[in-house]
Design a protein around this motif. Structure first.
Motif, short mmCIF file in Angstrom:
data_model
loop_
_atom_site.label_atom_id
_atom_site.label_comp_id
_atom_site.label_asym_id
_atom_site.label_seq_id
_atom_site.Cartn_x
_atom_site.Cartn_y
_atom_site.Cartn_z
N LYS A 152 0.78 -1.19 0.06
CA LYS A 152 0.14 0.18 -0.03
C LYS A 152 0.89 1.17 -0.09
N LEU A 155 1.95 1.80 -3.39
CA LEU A 155 0.92 2.27 -4.44
C LEU A 155 0.54 3.60 -4.25
N SER A 156 0.81 4.07 -2.92
CA SER A 156 0.77 5.57 -2.56
C SER A 156 1.77 6.38 -3.12
N ILE A 172 -8.04 4.90 -9.65
CA ILE A 172 -7.60 3.44 -9.30
C ILE A 172 -8.71 2.51 -10.00
N THR A 174 -9.58 -1.68 -9.82
CA THR A 174 -9.49 -2.93 -9.30
C THR A 174 -10.85 -3.37 -9.38
N TYR A 179 -11.20 -3.97 -3.94
CA TYR A 179 -11.60 -2.60 -3.30
C TYR A 179 -12.15 -2.46 -2.16
N LEU A 183 -8.47 -1.56 -0.02
CA LEU A 183 -8.25 -0.05 -0.86
C LEU A 183 -9.16 0.83 -0.34
N GLU A 186 -7.94 3.15 3.01
CA GLU A 186 -6.92 3.87 3.03
C GLU A 186 -6.84 4.81 1.89
N PHE A 187 -7.55 4.52 0.59
CA PHE A 187 -7.40 5.25 -0.50
C PHE A 187 -8.86 5.95 -0.91
#
Length: 244
Positions: A152, A155-156, A172, A174, A179, A183, A186-187
């Protein structure tokens, strides 16, 4: 019920010894579902995504799906990992532009490779112009050589490097399960393009920017199957999120 069950089994991969009849039935069911989903999203912008796996695309023929729904946009694979440039990226990138289809580029992220090297490869490959869609990070796999936390972080770093270069926040891509499981929290600052081919899903999620609802559509100008996507808005709203 038989058709529904057999079609569902086809999509979930439960049958490995399908006869030609069963394959034809599964394809027919897939086509019916595709039409129904498109019908449910009248007025939404429809598009597709392509890579070298579709071979050479004849962009002069890529205009509609089901002879009724204009294809307004396309996401094109540009890069994968820290060393792979898609073999058809240049042809697809220029072909979509000549056909006046709104285009965007995506990167297939490999969790076990350096994230900044992957970002650098994408940046060196893709030159965005006014009217192009924001860059997309495609994440589908879990890491084998590092922790989920470190993945992660990678990814960031990719997302931030891409945003710093292009001055636009990436999207993003996915699956819905990925997801939800890895994700969503955090995203949450990012917009998502979600893949879900299941028969129970008939409408795009309220919080999804794009929905990839099938990987088994037929489009003139493209050999074999192709993914089709719905944008959660009309074509004018789609242009609004494009690079300025």
């Amino acid at each position: 019920v038989y058709h529904y069950r057999e079609g569902l089994a086809y999509y979930l991969g439960f049958k490995s010894d399908k006869t030609q009849y069963e394959k034809a039935e599964a394809k027919r069911i897939s086509d019916v579902r595709n039409y129904q989903v498109l019908e449910n999203h009248e007025g939404k912008a429809i598009g597709l995504d392509v890579s070298e796996f579709q071979g050479t695309v004849d962009w002069t023929l890529v205009k509609t799906i089901e002879n009724s729904y204009p294809l307004e946009f396309v996401f094109i694979r540009a890069t994968a990992g820290n060393d792979k440039v898609d073999g058809q990226f240049k042809n697809n990138w220029l072909g979509a532009q000549k056909s006046k289809i709104i285009r965007g580029a995506y990167h297939y992220y490999r969790p076990n490779e350096n994230s900044l090297e992957q970002a650098e490869l994408f940046i060196n490959t893709v030159q965005l112009q006014k009217g192009d869609l924001p860059p997309v990070l495609d994440i589908e796999k879990l890491p084998k050589e590092q922790s989920l936390k470190n993945m992660k972080l990678g990814l960031s770093r990719w997302l931030k490097a891409i945003e710093a270069h292009y001055k636009v926040k990436p999207i993003i891509y996915t699956s819905e399960k990925y997801y939800d499981d890895f994700l969503k929290e955090e995203f949450s600052d990012y917009l998502f393009w979600i893949a879900n081919y299941n028969f129970y899903r008939e409408k795009i999620g309220d919080d999804w920017l794009f929905w990839q609802f099938t990987e088994k559509a037929s489009v003139p100008g493209i050999k074999g199957n192709v993914d089709v996507n719905i944008y959660n808005g009309d074509v004018e709203q789609l242009r609004f999120i494009a690079v300025e």
